[in-house]
Design a protein around this motif. Sequence first.
Motif, PDB file in Angstrom:
ATOM      1  N   ALA A 180       0.820  -1.216   0.000  1.00 19.71           N
ATOM      2  CA  ALA A 180       0.000   0.000   0.000  1.00 19.71           C
ATOM      3  C   ALA A 180       0.849   1.258   0.000  1.00 19.71           C
ATOM      4  O   ALA A 180       0.416   2.309  -0.490  1.00 19.71           O
ATOM      5  N   PHE A 181       2.081   1.165   0.536  1.00 18.98           N
ATOM      6  CA  PHE A 181       2.975   2.323   0.602  1.00 18.98           C
ATOM      7  C   PHE A 181       3.803   2.521  -0.668  1.00 18.98           C
ATOM      8  O   PHE A 181       4.332   3.612  -0.893  1.00 18.98           O
ATOM      9  N   ILE A 182       3.938   1.483  -1.481  1.00 18.27           N
ATOM     10  CA  ILE A 182       4.816   1.560  -2.653  1.00 18.27           C
ATOM     11  C   ILE A 182       4.464   2.726  -3.582  1.00 18.27           C
ATOM     12  O   ILE A 182       5.367   3.444  -4.057  1.00 18.27           O
ATOM     13  N   PRO A 183       3.177   2.990  -3.877  1.00 18.47           N
ATOM     14  CA  PRO A 183       2.870   4.155  -4.734  1.00 18.47           C
ATOM     15  C   PRO A 183       3.381   5.472  -4.160  1.00 18.47           C
ATOM     16  O   PRO A 183       3.817   6.351  -4.916  1.00 18.47           O
ATOM     17  N   VAL A 184       3.351   5.614  -2.838  1.00 16.20           N
ATOM     18  CA  VAL A 184       3.866   6.836  -2.207  1.00 16.20           C
ATOM     19  C   VAL A 184       5.376   6.917  -2.368  1.00 16.20           C
ATOM     20  O   VAL A 184       5.923   7.981  -2.678  1.00 16.20           O
ATOM     21  N   VAL A 185       6.063   5.799  -2.182  1.00 20.86           N
ATOM     22  CA  VAL A 185       7.523   5.772  -2.358  1.00 20.86           C
ATOM     23  C   VAL A 185       7.895   6.180  -3.780  1.00 20.86           C
ATOM     24  O   VAL A 185       8.808   6.991  -3.998  1.00 20.86           O
ATOM     25  N   LEU A 186       7.190   5.634  -4.757  1.00 16.77           N
ATOM     26  CA  LEU A 186       7.463   5.974  -6.159  1.00 16.77           C
ATOM     27  C   LEU A 186       7.146   7.436  -6.447  1.00 16.77           C
ATOM     28  O   LEU A 186       7.878   8.118  -7.189  1.00 16.77           O
TER      29      LEU A 186
END
Length: 365
Positions: free
Chosen positions: A54-60
């Motif tokens: 769920a956090f990966i889009p924010v990291v990208l």
Amino acid sequence: MEMEGDTDIKKVLSYWMEGEINNFVKVWLSVYVSLSYCYLIAKIIPKGSRRLFAFIPVVLLFLSLPLKLHSMHLGGLTAFFIAWLANFKILMFAFNEGPLSDPSLSLPRFLAIACLPIKLQNSQNVNKNQFSQIEKGHKSLFNYAIKGFSLALFIKIYDYSDYMHPMIMLVIYSFHIYFCLEIALAIAAAMARALLGVELEPQFNEPYLSTSLQDFWGRRWNLMVSRLLRPTVYMPVLSLSTSILGRKWAPLPAVMSTFIVSGLIHELIFYYLGRVKPTWEITCFFLLHGVCLMVEIAVKKSIKGRLHIPRIIASISTVGFAMTTIFWLFFPPLLRCKADERAFAEYVSVGAFVKDFFRAFDFSA
């Protein structure tokens, strides 16, 4: 005359909000919205791979947002705060680790800790000795005033750079970068202290007084980065290498892995600043320091305190080595992307804005 003044103010504010400043506001609004999403998602999804997903889009997103900015100061600091600090903290938070994992954090504190180089102190869990160490880390206003004055002096000296030896200019660049970073981070910390009412750990501890590479990288330079890299890179590699090499020599690959990661992230930050193909000099700088620090640790373990080097000699040799390698590998990529000229131009633009702003309020004419 009043209407004329109002018109001037509108022109100044319109100019100020255009271009880079406008993009800067949009970027940070995106940051705060994204971090609020992470804060809320963590209340719903338990720690582990699902929360990480769920956090990966924010990291990208945080890796791409610095590309919206082009200035040395706003762009560089934003890249450091979100592409590095915030991303590392978010990745740790996915597994309920790191400074964001405290369940008592309010949303404002969560946002501040996530994207600023700060670490909150809980006075109830800090003993007197720790308080003493924190108080020693906080610098006086006079200390920052001296560094601010020196920074202004450096900017003025740049007008005469054509008449100065290149080596002298490199030394000035070194202190410029350090003073600029420390003042910028101190301002961010002061704002967080004022808004949140908490004590904050210092980010620098007079690195020019370092007596060894261990002292420089572990206790004096950019302490927030050291605190992030330790649990995310150093400790996992240390745990793995202990089973292979034993406890005595396990720190060596852990140290090297930490410097490799730091070098790659610095390459990314430099790309944000210059938008040019990496030359890998920055990575070589950190690899060199990693190898030298490994040698230093190995020698210390071998001699076990039997050799004592006078502090003045240790400081001169440590700082001399750091400065030499900075001139050799760290500065060339910066100078090739004209970082010095761009930074100076930004100072001139800010000065012009301040003059125009105050002139807009001058109704005496």
